[in-house]
Scaffold this active site. Structure first.
Site, PDB file in Angstrom:
ATOM      1  N   ASP A 111      35.765  13.165  22.742  1.00 41.33           N
ATOM      2  CA  ASP A 111      36.309  14.467  23.089  1.00 41.33           C
ATOM      3  C   ASP A 111      36.479  14.520  24.607  1.00 41.33           C
ATOM      4  OD1 ASP A 111      36.974  17.276  22.591  1.00 41.33           O
ATOM      5  OD2 ASP A 111      35.104  17.690  23.653  1.00 41.33           O
TER       6      ASP A 111
ATOM      7  N   CYS B 152       0.846  -1.200   0.000  1.00 41.18           N
ATOM      8  CA  CYS B 152       0.000   0.000   0.000  1.00 41.18           C
ATOM      9  C   CYS B 152       0.879   1.248   0.000  1.00 41.18           C
ATOM     10  CB  CYS B 152      -0.903   0.043   1.231  1.00 41.18           C
ATOM     11  SG  CYS B 152      -1.930  -1.416   1.452  1.00 41.18           S
TER      12      CYS B 152
ATOM     13  N   ASP C 108      33.076  20.745  18.009  1.00 39.44           N
ATOM     14  CA  ASP C 108      32.984  19.312  17.699  1.00 39.44           C
ATOM     15  C   ASP C 108      32.088  19.035  16.491  1.00 39.44           C
ATOM     16  OD1 ASP C 108      34.576  18.551  19.899  1.00 39.44           O
ATOM     17  OD2 ASP C 108      32.855  18.669  21.236  1.00 39.44           O
TER      18      ASP C 108
ATOM     19  N   CYS D  84     -13.497  39.836   2.529  1.00 39.50           N
ATOM     20  CA  CYS D  84     -12.999  39.425   3.854  1.00 39.50           C
ATOM     21  C   CYS D  84     -12.799  37.911   3.885  1.00 39.50           C
ATOM     22  CB  CYS D  84     -13.981  39.838   4.942  1.00 39.50           C
ATOM     23  SG  CYS D  84     -14.305  41.605   5.038  1.00 39.50           S
TER      24      CYS D  84
ATOM     25  N   ASP E 286      30.507  17.545  22.505  1.00 41.34           N
ATOM     26  CA  ASP E 286      29.438  18.371  23.063  1.00 41.34           C
ATOM     27  C   ASP E 286      29.501  19.832  22.653  1.00 41.34           C
ATOM     28  OD1 ASP E 286      31.706  19.110  24.541  1.00 41.34           O
ATOM     29  OD2 ASP E 286      30.468  19.650  26.271  1.00 41.34           O
TER      30      ASP E 286
END
Length: 892
Positions: A579, A80, A782, A148, A778
């Site tokens: 790191d 489907c 990085d 409108c 972080d």
């Protein structure tokens, strides 16, 4: 919507705050972000470019390409999804179309200048399916003429996420069909109000739509209602077909059940019963099995075939043959050919309906994680407006508003505490069970629970920008993505149904020409059995259902996986780069050691050093002050403070002259250090920064500070090694400090003195060694390395740019999350392979057996009834196996 290049937040255009740099206009959410960008524009432009290049498919394109997420109702099989994709792709301006059968969602990237949302909805409808949507009715004041009406309709239709809008001047109301995943009710109301037409609130005049506010604004989740309705309908159809099938089985095999002679084959009474069975089969076929015929017709209109085609063809062939045998048995050359298979029609329909109903129920369980996340959202918020505390719906909280939270309440949105303190249970977001102490200046996350105290906070992120909303969006995107292994399955599925039909026809021909007497009966049984036993759904569900459960399980444990590709790649990793700052370590200096000599006490030395640093703004001084505060040591105000650059500081504290600094400072004042100098060297070798303290011209001791290792880093790294991963640390620190940290946590390979811009290059060098590399970081610096790595993992406590560049986000900020992410990836991919093996094995074995492969050897021919039962429960088995992942627990 544009994005702030500093924090990554969406900024509404035209912006209130912007800056032109090198001919390009950059838009910002606040003056703070603009100031940061102006100071270092190149850094933010480069970091954002890396992130955008890696994750472009998950961003709304500023070049006018819109991205839609459309729920689809009544998808019954994997093919489907293929049919819907084909139909949508025929429209002009389509950039990307992905339809996911498991989540029943379509993701469409398109050019709105060439195609409107209504055209996409029409394409879905023409392929035989309905798009799930929500409908909103609002009363509108101030409309006076047709212009409108057209103004409001045109503005709404141009809005992303609005499917259609109909405004009625006579009743002063609007009916808006929209996609809740794309736009909020408040946004729709705001659009109308900005045009100058107030929207009716509670207590509105009678001329408005005759509905209460709750009725007018409550969205109708047609998709969820349709699922519930479909389950109930299928169960009703199953019960009806099952009840009918019982007498059908009895009278189809009169000799087997020992019926009287007048009801045996050849009797007029049995023939009359068979004719009645033919008529009774019609409601079974066209009510209990109606979805098979509508699905087959929809596929036929699109010049394709699906599961419905197989079942509809099989039961129709059985019914036609049986009806002819019952009504006109004389046209057959022998009496034994005039047999009936009405039991096959009823039993197959009943079993497949039951299987589909159980599949819907099982699929519901597999998406429980996302439902839990959605259910976490607070419903109301207590805000301070005009000096008064009022309760409002959480959707109405605005940026910078002051929100009050009492003990036991959910925090409604993200923000920063401005007054008060408390312990907050963040387990629902981070997975960490221990409440976190919060005080003024600390961030709080919406949907977490306040445990003890009361506090006020300033809302910094509301609506779709909250952490919870972004988590939900990321999880939904990941659950609807495709893993690379799925591409092979998709190719197989595309040829599967036509191949089954061809196999069924060839089997019929072979049995009709070479089979035993009665040839026609055997040929028909084989034809129907082959069509019914084939299960494309098992193939289609094998990957996405496991992916949905795996990604959801990750979210429950504070791991946000961005895509199926990331999940599959993570299980292939053999090297991981960490790191140092903020990943292995806390990312900020703290007091680690106090060494005393000459009879001075630790608290006295620390008090003297911290009191001097009160007048300093050095980051290391802040660590000493915090260390004293943690020990509840009261500090004195320094007098005659003097800072000597490159040496240290000195001041009078409580009548004592205190000197704090390095070896140069001590030599300047001719302070005799004795054994302190050797101890200082030892502390430096451990990666710490030692500072000498002298009081009244006499050496008092050393205070040392360092960016300390996170408590669980060593354990996490040991577990990474157990997973047979090479662990590498990368840092800009000098080699001595880097090696000291590496020794503490058990890392053997260290890349030190690496400049931020060279981190990505070092990751590339590891990849050139033939390694599949993950990068964990972080910070903004990085982001390039995260994008370069095969898998980027961002610590959730880091910057938005780093998170945007990553493939997996760890909300908790702990390296244990890296271990869990890799274990989850391996478990999910193992589950997917089990599902695929089961699906291929079932079809690979079942179809040949159904075709009669075992008959010449063992005289065994599979019954269509058994084939129907096997087909019905094969997909349920796949879904149930995937749901085993819900019991996933991380290994030791």
């Amino acid at each position: 919507m544009a994005r702030d290049p500093v924090c990554g937040m969406e900024v509404k255009s035209p912006p209130e705050i912007s800056l032109v740099y090198e001919g390009q206009t950059y838009e910002f959410c606040s003056l703070s972000c603009k100031t940061k960008f102006a100071a270092e524009p190149t850094k933010y432009i480069m970091a954002t470019a890396y992130a955008a290049d890696k994750k472009a498919t998950y961003r709304i394109d500023n070049n006018g390409i819109e991205k839609l997420q459309i729920p689809i109702v009544n998808m019954d099989c994997a093919s489907c999804a293929v049919n819907i994709e084909k139909e949508i792709k025929r429209l002009p301006g389509m950039k990307k179309v992905v339809v996911n059968y498991t989540t029943e969602l379509a993701y469409v990237d398109f050019d709105p200048s060439q195609t409107h949302v209504e055209d996409i909805m029409a394409a879905i409808k023409s392929s035989g399916y309905r798009a799930g949507r929500s409908t909103l009715r609002l009363g509108i004041r101030g409309m006076h003429c047709a212009s409108c009406v057209s103004k409001i309709e045109d503005e709404l239709r141009r809005t992303q996420g609005v499917i259609s809008a109909s405004v009625d001047l006579g009743s002063e109301s609007a009916a808006v069909d929209y996609l809740p995943s794309m736009i909020r009710i408040q946004d729709i109301k705001k659009i109308i109000e900005e045009l100058g037409y107030p929207v009716y609130e509670t207590g509105a005049p009678a001329a408005a739509v005759a509905k209460t506010r709750a009725e007018a604004e409550e969205p109708v989740d047609e998709n969820q209602l349709a699922r519930e309705k479909e389950y109930k309908t299928l169960m009703s159809k199953f019960i009806f077909a099952a009840v009918i099938s019982l007498p059908f089985i009895l009278f189809s095999y009169p000799a087997l059940f020992g019926l009287p002679a007048q009801l045996q084959k050849g009797s007029d009474i049995l023939r009359f019963i068979w004719i009645s069975m033919s008529l009774l089969s019609l409601p079974v076929m066209f009510w209990s099995g109606s979805h098979f015929y509508t699905g087959a017709m929809a596929a036929l209109r699109n010049r394709s075939a699906n599961m419905h085609t197989l079942i509809a063809t099989g039961i129709s062939a059985a019914w036609l043959y049986s009806t002819v045998a019952a009504v006109a048995p004389g046209i057959f050359p022998s009496e034994e050919l005039a047999d009936v298979f009405f039991d096959v029609v009823a039993v197959v329909v009943a079993l497949v309906d039951l299987g589909m109903a159980l599949e819907i129920r099982a699929k519901g369980k597999s998406s429980e994680a996302i439902k839990k996340l959605i259910g976490l959202q607070a419903k109301t918020a207590r805000v301070v407006r005009d000096g008064k505390e009022i309760d409002i719906p959480v959707e109405e909280v605005v940026l910078d508003e002051i929100v009050l939270v009492r003990p036991g309440e959910k925090i409604p949105v993200d923000g920063v505490i401005v007054d008060g303190s408390s312990a907050v249970d963040e387990s629902m977001i981070t997975g960490e069970s221990i409440p976190v102490e919060k005080r003024a200046g600390d961030e709080v996350i919406g949907a977490t629970i306040n445990k003890t105290g009361s506090f006020k906070f300033r809302a910094t992120k509301v609506g779709k920008d909250t952490a919870l909303a972004q988590i939900i969006e990321m999880v939904q995107q990941a659950q609807s993505s495709k893993a690379p292994i799925q591409r092979v399955v998709d190719k197989v599925s595309g040829y599967f149904v036509p191949a089954v039909i061809i196999t069924a026809i060839l089997s019929f021909v072979v049995w009709y020409n070479f089979g035993p007497a009665p040839e026609l009966i055997y040929a028909l049984i084989v034809f129907v059995t082959v069509l019914i036993i084939a299960c494309p759904c098992a193939l289609g569900l094998a990957t996405p259902i496991s992916l949905m459960v795996g990604v959801g399980k990750g979210a429950e444990n504070g791991i946000l996986i961005r895509s199926g590709e990331a999940l599959e790649t993570a299980q292939k990793l053999n090297a991981i780069v960490l790191d140092k700052t903020g990943t292995i370590t806390e990312g900020k200096p703290s007091l680690t050691d106090i060494v005393t000599v000459n009879g001075f006490e630790e608290n006295a030395v620390l008090q003297a050093a911290a009191s001097v640093e009160k007048a300093s703004e050095h980051p290391l001084g802040e660590a000493i002050i915090k260390g004293a505060e943690d020990r509840s040591i009261s500090l004195r105000d320094p007098k005659s403070f003097n800072a000597i650059p490159g040496h240290g500081v000195e001041a009078s504290v409580n009548g004592n002259w205190v000197i704090l600094g390095n070896l140069k400072m001590m030599k300047k004042y001719e302070i005799a250090l004795g054994g302190l100098e050797q101890r200082s060297q030892q502390l430096a070798d451990e990666g710490k920064t030692p500072m000498y303290v002298a009081i009244n011209g006499k050496a008092a001791g050393i205070v040392a500070v360092a960016d300390t290792v996170k408590p669980d880093s060593k354990e996490a790294i040991a577990r990474l090694k157990k997973l047979e991963l090479e662990v590498v640390m990368i840092t800009g620190d000098n080699q001595r400090t880097a090696n000291a940290i590496a020794r503490q946590v058990g890392i053997d390979r260290v890349l030190s003195e690496v400049l931020p811009e060279d981190k990505a290059f070092n990751v590339q060098k590891l990849q050139q060694e033939g390694k599949m590399v993950a990068m964990v970081g972080d910070g903004i610096n990085d982001a390039p390395a995260l994008a370069q790595a095969d898998i980027g993992l961002a610590i959730g406590t880091g910057t938005d740019v780093a998170i945007e560049a990553s493939d997996i986000t760890l909300i908790k900020g702990s390296l244990k999350g890296v271990v869990l992410a890799i274990q989850l990836s391996r478990s999910t991919m193992k589950n997917i392979r089990e599902n695929l093996f089961g699906a291929f094995f079932y079809n690979g074995l079942g179809i040949p057996v159904a075709a009669g492969l075992l008959y010449p050897i063992f005289g065994v021919l599979l019954s269509p009834l058994i084939a129907g039962a096997a087909m019905a429960f094969s997909s349920v088995t796949v879904v149930s196996n995937a749901n085993r992942l819900r019991r996933f627990k991380p290994g030791v």
